[in-house]
Design a protein around this motif. Sequence first.
Motif, short mmCIF file in Angstrom:
data_model
loop_
_atom_site.label_atom_id
_atom_site.label_comp_id
_atom_site.label_asym_id
_atom_site.label_seq_id
_atom_site.Cartn_x
_atom_site.Cartn_y
_atom_site.Cartn_z
N ILE A 177 59.50 43.07 30.57
CA ILE A 177 60.47 44.06 30.11
C ILE A 177 61.61 44.21 31.12
O ILE A 177 61.37 44.31 32.32
N GLU A 178 62.82 44.23 30.62
CA GLU A 178 63.98 44.53 31.45
C GLU A 178 64.79 45.63 30.77
O GLU A 178 65.24 45.47 29.63
N VAL A 179 64.94 46.76 31.44
CA VAL A 179 65.66 47.90 30.87
C VAL A 179 67.14 47.76 31.19
O VAL A 179 67.53 47.57 32.35
N ALA A 180 67.97 47.85 30.16
CA ALA A 180 69.42 47.71 30.33
C ALA A 180 70.11 49.05 30.59
O ALA A 180 71.06 49.13 31.37
N ALA A 181 69.62 50.10 29.95
CA ALA A 181 70.24 51.42 30.10
C ALA A 181 69.26 52.48 29.61
O ALA A 181 68.37 52.20 28.81
N ALA A 182 69.44 53.70 30.11
CA ALA A 182 68.60 54.82 29.69
C ALA A 182 69.42 56.09 29.81
O ALA A 182 70.31 56.20 30.66
N GLY A 183 69.14 57.07 28.96
CA GLY A 183 69.89 58.31 29.01
C GLY A 183 69.36 59.34 28.05
O GLY A 183 68.29 59.19 27.45
N GLU A 184 70.12 60.42 27.90
CA GLU A 184 69.77 61.52 27.01
C GLU A 184 71.03 61.91 26.25
O GLU A 184 72.10 62.03 26.84
N VAL A 232 55.65 63.09 28.17
CA VAL A 232 56.47 61.98 27.68
C VAL A 232 57.93 62.18 28.06
O VAL A 232 58.61 61.26 28.51
N SER A 233 58.40 63.41 27.90
CA SER A 233 59.78 63.70 28.28
C SER A 233 59.99 63.46 29.77
O SER A 233 61.04 62.97 30.20
N SER A 234 58.97 63.78 30.58
CA SER A 234 59.05 63.55 32.02
C SER A 234 59.15 62.06 32.34
O SER A 234 59.85 61.66 33.28
N LEU A 235 58.46 61.21 31.56
CA LEU A 235 58.56 59.77 31.77
C LEU A 235 59.99 59.30 31.57
O LEU A 235 60.52 58.50 32.35
N PHE A 236 60.65 59.82 30.52
CA PHE A 236 62.05 59.46 30.29
C PHE A 236 62.94 60.00 31.41
O PHE A 236 63.87 59.32 31.85
N ASP A 237 62.68 61.24 31.85
CA ASP A 237 63.47 61.80 32.96
C ASP A 237 63.39 60.91 34.19
O ASP A 237 64.40 60.62 34.85
N ARG A 238 62.18 60.47 34.51
CA ARG A 238 61.99 59.63 35.69
C ARG A 238 62.61 58.25 35.48
O ARG A 238 63.16 57.65 36.41
N LEU A 239 62.55 57.75 34.24
CA LEU A 239 63.16 56.46 33.93
C LEU A 239 64.67 56.52 34.12
O LEU A 239 65.28 55.64 34.75
N ILE A 240 65.29 57.58 33.59
CA ILE A 240 66.73 57.77 33.74
C ILE A 240 67.10 57.89 35.22
O ILE A 240 68.09 57.32 35.69
N GLN A 252 66.11 61.39 23.94
CA GLN A 252 66.02 60.58 25.16
C GLN A 252 65.80 59.14 24.72
O GLN A 252 65.06 58.88 23.76
N TRP A 253 66.41 58.20 25.40
CA TRP A 253 66.39 56.83 24.91
C TRP A 253 66.47 55.83 26.07
O TRP A 253 66.86 56.17 27.19
N CYS A 254 66.09 54.61 25.76
CA CYS A 254 66.34 53.50 26.67
C CYS A 254 66.52 52.24 25.85
O CYS A 254 65.94 52.10 24.77
#
Length: 288
Positions: free
Chosen positions: A18-25, A122-130, A91-93
Amino acid sequence: MTTTYLTLLLKHFEQMQIEVAAAGETEIGSVPLKPRETVYDKSRFLYIRSGRGRIWIKGREEELVPGILGILLAGTPHRIAVNPGEVLNVQWCHFHTSYGDREIYKALNLPYTVQVGGKAEVSSLFDRLIEQMAAAKPTSNLRVKALMLELLSVYLEHLPPEGQGAAPTQELQKIDVVLQYIDEHLADNITVEDLARQVFLHPNYFIMFFKSLLGHSPIQYVNHRRMEIAKSLLMMPEINVSDVAARIGMQIYYFSRMFKAHTGLTPSRYRKQALEIASACADPAEEA
């Protein structure tokens, strides 16, 4: 076919890079116009943090409510609408993979969205990812990959029971026949021709078919299953190493060599260590 279903899923995600290109809210407000259809060249994870709306994916409509986790493959047309008076907090990536995933999704009828528990987690996972995407530290890529694997695990843990909804695809039915045949004939000399014959495919085509779903060649998978079964048998003290080798259709010297390559330990050493660990874990319960 629960075992087959899980086998395919786990093999797929174990190998997927997996390679993440972008993440945000993003906050999406309700608009009177018909929402525009969107297509991305990256796959997307979407998590509904608050608000209510709907998503249309390939003509199918699904409700978006807090706790919905969605996964859309690259190139999947979709459009999102927000209910009147609501604001959808998403929240997205965006990510892409080096391991083909379209065939596995098609074969397993994986849902686009699941309702998850532990919404704050789950929301915390996205927060940390961002946060990690913005940090650009030397270790950020490793942490991002770890967070993505956690999100994938959440998705897998909340899949509906197999068999609910659409009937198993032809691909899944075929691979189920093959995997059952392998498990029932591990003590035999299994060939690609034997396996292809079970589903009436030409051996050359069968190899491509099998690898597209399992990520391994048929013989690699057979040997992997033999090692996994051997590990289980070695946990039974009454079965000696020679018997273990015989039960999975291997000569003792070849089995010992392959087992050490697979685990880093000889069969005897693996048994001793595994039984010691099992005994140590059991002792506190016995004292209690």
